[in-house]
Design a protein around this motif. Structure first.
Motif, PDB file in Angstrom:
ATOM      1  N   MET A 137     -45.539  17.637 -12.741  1.00 12.43           N
ATOM      2  CA  MET A 137     -46.969  17.888 -12.865  1.00 12.43           C
ATOM      3  C   MET A 137     -47.120  19.319 -13.368  1.00 12.43           C
ATOM      4  SD  MET A 137     -49.755  17.838  -9.748  1.00 12.43           S
ATOM      5  CE  MET A 137     -51.306  18.741  -9.813  1.00 12.43           C
ATOM      6  N   ASP A 138     -47.648  19.476 -14.573  1.00 10.30           N
ATOM      7  CA  ASP A 138     -47.873  20.809 -15.134  1.00 10.30           C
ATOM      8  C   ASP A 138     -49.111  21.410 -14.483  1.00 10.30           C
ATOM      9  OD1 ASP A 138     -45.706  20.642 -16.969  1.00 10.30           O
ATOM     10  OD2 ASP A 138     -46.948  19.371 -18.257  1.00 10.30           O
ATOM     11  N   LEU A 139     -48.971  22.614 -13.942  1.00  7.53           N
ATOM     12  CA  LEU A 139     -50.050  23.220 -13.175  1.00  7.53           C
ATOM     13  C   LEU A 139     -50.937  24.118 -14.029  1.00  7.53           C
ATOM     14  CD1 LEU A 139     -48.046  24.143  -9.939  1.00  7.53           C
ATOM     15  CD2 LEU A 139     -49.649  22.253 -10.244  1.00  7.53           C
ATOM     16  N   THR A 140     -52.212  24.115 -13.682  1.00  6.64           N
ATOM     17  CA  THR A 140     -53.150  25.081 -14.255  1.00  6.64           C
ATOM     18  C   THR A 140     -52.939  26.430 -13.559  1.00  6.64           C
ATOM     19  OG1 THR A 140     -54.813  24.543 -12.596  1.00  6.64           O
ATOM     20  CG2 THR A 140     -54.862  23.268 -14.646  1.00  6.64           C
ATOM     21  N   ASP A 141     -53.687  27.444 -13.994  1.00  2.73           N
ATOM     22  CA  ASP A 141     -53.585  28.747 -13.328  1.00  2.73           C
ATOM     23  C   ASP A 141     -53.927  28.628 -11.842  1.00  2.73           C
ATOM     24  OD1 ASP A 141     -52.816  29.942 -15.668  1.00  2.73           O
ATOM     25  OD2 ASP A 141     -54.798  30.761 -16.151  1.00  2.73           O
ATOM     26  N   LYS A 142     -54.960  27.837 -11.510  1.00  2.00           N
ATOM     27  CA  LYS A 142     -55.317  27.662 -10.103  1.00  2.00           C
ATOM     28  C   LYS A 142     -54.231  26.902  -9.359  1.00  2.00           C
ATOM     29  CE  LYS A 142     -57.920  28.339  -6.606  1.00  2.00           C
ATOM     30  NZ  LYS A 142     -58.218  29.709  -6.155  1.00  2.00           N
ATOM     31  N   PHE A 147     -50.050  26.574  -5.312  1.00  2.00           N
ATOM     32  CA  PHE A 147     -48.749  26.014  -4.958  1.00  2.00           C
ATOM     33  C   PHE A 147     -47.596  27.011  -5.093  1.00  2.00           C
ATOM     34  CE2 PHE A 147     -51.284  22.226  -6.063  1.00  2.00           C
ATOM     35  CZ  PHE A 147     -51.156  21.527  -4.869  1.00  2.00           C
ATOM     36  N   GLY A 148     -47.869  28.155  -5.715  1.00  5.93           N
ATOM     37  CA  GLY A 148     -46.863  29.197  -5.789  1.00  5.93           C
ATOM     38  C   GLY A 148     -45.677  28.863  -6.663  1.00  5.93           C
ATOM     39  N   ARG A 149     -45.894  28.073  -7.692  1.00  4.33           N
ATOM     40  CA  ARG A 149     -44.809  27.705  -8.621  1.00  4.33           C
ATOM     41  C   ARG A 149     -45.402  27.324  -9.967  1.00  4.33           C
ATOM     42  NH1 ARG A 149     -41.858  24.016  -4.779  1.00  4.33           N
ATOM     43  NH2 ARG A 149     -42.810  25.487  -3.317  1.00  4.33           N
ATOM     44  N   GLU A 150     -44.550  27.186 -10.957  1.00  7.24           N
ATOM     45  CA  GLU A 150     -45.012  26.903 -12.314  1.00  7.24           C
ATOM     46  C   GLU A 150     -45.354  25.431 -12.531  1.00  7.24           C
ATOM     47  OE1 GLU A 150     -45.523  29.157 -14.996  1.00  7.24           O
ATOM     48  OE2 GLU A 150     -45.489  30.458 -13.235  1.00  7.24           O
ATOM     49  N   LYS A 151     -44.672  24.536 -11.818  1.00 10.92           N
ATOM     50  CA  LYS A 151     -44.943  23.106 -11.930  1.00 10.92           C
ATOM     51  C   LYS A 151     -44.586  22.448 -10.604  1.00 10.92           C
ATOM     52  CE  LYS A 151     -40.379  21.712 -13.643  1.00 10.92           C
ATOM     53  NZ  LYS A 151     -39.634  21.004 -14.690  1.00 10.92           N
ATOM     54  N   LEU A 152     -45.078  21.241 -10.407  1.00  8.77           N
ATOM     55  CA  LEU A 152     -44.725  20.461  -9.236  1.00  8.77           C
ATOM     56  C   LEU A 152     -43.906  19.250  -9.647  1.00  8.77           C
ATOM     57  CD1 LEU A 152     -48.015  20.288  -7.106  1.00  8.77           C
ATOM     58  CD2 LEU A 152     -45.990  21.693  -6.670  1.00  8.77           C
ATOM     59  N   ARG A 153     -42.956  18.918  -8.813  1.00  5.29           N
ATOM     60  CA  ARG A 153     -42.236  17.644  -8.943  1.00  5.29           C
ATOM     61  C   ARG A 153     -42.758  16.759  -7.820  1.00  5.29           C
ATOM     62  NH1 ARG A 153     -36.916  21.072  -8.329  1.00  5.29           N
ATOM     63  NH2 ARG A 153     -38.362  21.752  -6.702  1.00  5.29           N
ATOM     64  N   ILE A 154     -43.331  15.636  -8.198  1.00  8.30           N
ATOM     65  CA  ILE A 154     -44.031  14.819  -7.200  1.00  8.30           C
ATOM     66  C   ILE A 154     -43.817  13.332  -7.482  1.00  8.30           C
ATOM     67  CG2 ILE A 154     -46.186  14.898  -8.541  1.00  8.30           C
ATOM     68  CD1 ILE A 154     -47.708  14.982  -5.856  1.00  8.30           C
ATOM     69  N   GLN A 155     -43.670  12.554  -6.409  1.00  6.43           N
ATOM     70  CA  GLN A 155     -43.559  11.110  -6.565  1.00  6.43           C
ATOM     71  C   GLN A 155     -44.885  10.557  -7.082  1.00  6.43           C
ATOM     72  OE1 GLN A 155     -40.816   9.428  -6.166  1.00  6.43           O
ATOM     73  NE2 GLN A 155     -39.586  10.274  -4.479  1.00  6.43           N
ATOM     74  N   ALA A 236     -43.531  20.950   0.492  1.00  4.43           N
ATOM     75  CA  ALA A 236     -44.229  22.174   0.070  1.00  4.43           C
ATOM     76  C   ALA A 236     -45.696  21.887  -0.228  1.00  4.43           C
ATOM     77  CB  ALA A 236     -43.546  22.770  -1.157  1.00  4.43           C
ATOM     78  N   ILE A 237     -45.976  20.737  -0.821  1.00  7.11           N
ATOM     79  CA  ILE A 237     -47.366  20.356  -1.088  1.00  7.11           C
ATOM     80  C   ILE A 237     -48.108  20.148   0.227  1.00  7.11           C
ATOM     81  CG2 ILE A 237     -48.865  18.584  -2.096  1.00  7.11           C
ATOM     82  CD1 ILE A 237     -46.559  18.115  -4.162  1.00  7.11           C
ATOM     83  N   GLY A 238     -47.455  19.482   1.186  1.00 14.00           N
ATOM     84  CA  GLY A 238     -48.060  19.299   2.500  1.00 14.00           C
ATOM     85  C   GLY A 238     -48.378  20.622   3.172  1.00 14.00           C
ATOM     86  N   ALA A 239     -47.509  21.616   2.992  1.00  9.79           N
ATOM     87  CA  ALA A 239     -47.753  22.945   3.568  1.00  9.79           C
ATOM     88  C   ALA A 239     -48.981  23.593   2.944  1.00  9.79           C
ATOM     89  CB  ALA A 239     -46.521  23.828   3.382  1.00  9.79           C
ATOM     90  N   VAL A 240     -49.160  23.421   1.638  1.00  7.71           N
ATOM     91  CA  VAL A 240     -50.348  23.961   0.969  1.00  7.71           C
ATOM     92  C   VAL A 240     -51.603  23.261   1.499  1.00  7.71           C
ATOM     93  CG1 VAL A 240     -51.549  24.160  -1.247  1.00  7.71           C
ATOM     94  CG2 VAL A 240     -49.118  24.715  -1.084  1.00  7.71           C
ATOM     95  N   PHE A 241     -51.521  21.952   1.704  1.00  2.50           N
ATOM     96  CA  PHE A 241     -52.649  21.233   2.297  1.00  2.50           C
ATOM     97  C   PHE A 241     -53.029  21.839   3.648  1.00  2.50           C
ATOM     98  CE2 PHE A 241     -51.645  16.842   0.180  1.00  2.50           C
ATOM     99  CZ  PHE A 241     -52.108  17.324  -1.025  1.00  2.50           C
ATOM    100  N   LEU A 242     -52.035  22.061   4.496  1.00  2.00           N
ATOM    101  CA  LEU A 242     -52.320  22.591   5.833  1.00  2.00           C
ATOM    102  C   LEU A 242     -52.897  23.999   5.760  1.00  2.00           C
ATOM    103  CD1 LEU A 242     -49.207  21.305   7.807  1.00  2.00           C
ATOM    104  CD2 LEU A 242     -51.552  20.469   7.975  1.00  2.00           C
ATOM    105  N   LYS A 243     -52.354  24.837   4.896  1.00  2.00           N
ATOM    106  CA  LYS A 243     -52.904  26.207   4.745  1.00  2.00           C
ATOM    107  C   LYS A 243     -54.357  26.142   4.293  1.00  2.00           C
ATOM    108  CE  LYS A 243     -49.437  27.878   2.225  1.00  2.00           C
ATOM    109  NZ  LYS A 243     -48.616  28.883   1.462  1.00  2.00           N
ATOM    110  N   PHE A 244     -54.665  25.223   3.378  1.00  2.00           N
ATOM    111  CA  PHE A 244     -56.038  25.035   2.910  1.00  2.00           C
ATOM    112  C   PHE A 244     -56.951  24.639   4.066  1.00  2.00           C
ATOM    113  CE2 PHE A 244     -59.103  21.719   1.527  1.00  2.00           C
ATOM    114  CZ  PHE A 244     -59.973  22.509   0.808  1.00  2.00           C
TER     115      PHE A 244
END
Length: 248
Positions: A137-142, A147-155, A236-244
């Motif tokens: 998943m190519d990430l936007t600036d936001k 997510f603290g990374r350039e892209k996400l690898r996600i199922q 890592a995505i779940g951690a971002v959800f919880l921080k949010f």
């Protein structure tokens, strides 16, 4: 935010049999993800999280908003654009949650699409076909900021999409087969089209069922299985959800 963080999971489907047997519904699948993610934030998953699950397909009972801090809308084999009574109830409930400013929302796959629909964006079949197994998943600036990374690898496990961003909503990323891979509204919601809660075992079970049922071709199934256990960023995505959900 209260302590513990009270999360209500809206189960929009029942997992395939082997996954259901292992996890006891999508409530169990998401509880596993969120508890693993909580540990990476040095939270105690048993005392800092209070997770409940509601089967909204077979029952019309929903959580009372005063009893929860967050709503999580799960994925589903059902179509987010259809007008089955339970889907219409879910869209109306989602609109009600969006209309207030305390309870936050997480949307996953079908749940991501339901939030798009509740905000009057078009949802439906992509003409680019299925997106399955671990994908980039190519990430936007936001997205990079969150997510603290350039892209996400996600199922992934979908052929339906949100066609365009609702007004005032920020895009989190895209992929070649899906322009709207995630949506964000500060203090309100985060969504992803992919499945951070899925692991290789879950993906291979879904692929097996859908291949046997003629939904996936043999070639599609082999391609998905070949990537099912690739490294991915679900926890890592779940951690971002919880921080949010925890941020003031």
């Amino acid at each position: 935010m209260s302590s513990p963080l009270r999360i209500a999971i809206l189960e929009c489907d029942t997992p395939v049999p082997e996954v259901h047997k292992r996890y006891n519904g999508y409530g169990g699948v998401f509880s596993t993800l969120l508890k693993s993610s909580a540990k990476t934030l040095h939270l105690d998953p048993e005392t800092d999280l209070e997770i409940t699950a509601f089967n909204i397909v077979d029952d019309d009972k929903y959580p009372k908003l005063e009893d929860v801090d967050a709503i999580l809308l799960s994925g589903s084999k059902h179509n987010s654009f259809e007008d089955h009574p339970w889907i219409l109830r879910l869209v109306e409930f989602t609109k009600m949650v969006l209309a207030q400013d305390r309870v936050r929302i997480l949307g996953i796959c079908f749940g991501h699409q339901i939030i798009g629909r509740a905000l009057d964006s078009k949802v439906g079949r992509s003409d680019k076909g299925w997106e399955i197994s671990v994908c980039d998943m190519d990430l936007t600036d936001k997205g990079k900021e969150l997510f603290g990374r350039e892209k996400l690898r996600i199922q992934q496990m979908h052929q339906d999409i949100v066609f365009s961003l609702p007004p005032g909503v920020v895009s989190l990323g895209s992929s070649p087969r899906c322009e709207v891979q995630g949506m964000y509204a500060a203090g309100r919601f985060i969504t992803v089209q992919g499945h951070p809660e899925f692991n290789g075992e879950i993906i291979t079970e879904i692929v097996k069922v859908r291949s046997t049922g003629g939904i996936f071709t043999e070639e599609m199934a082999k391609d998905a299985d070949d990537r099912a256990f690739n490294e991915q960023d679900g926890i890592a995505i779940g951690a971002v959800f919880l921080k949010f959900l925890l941020e003031e």
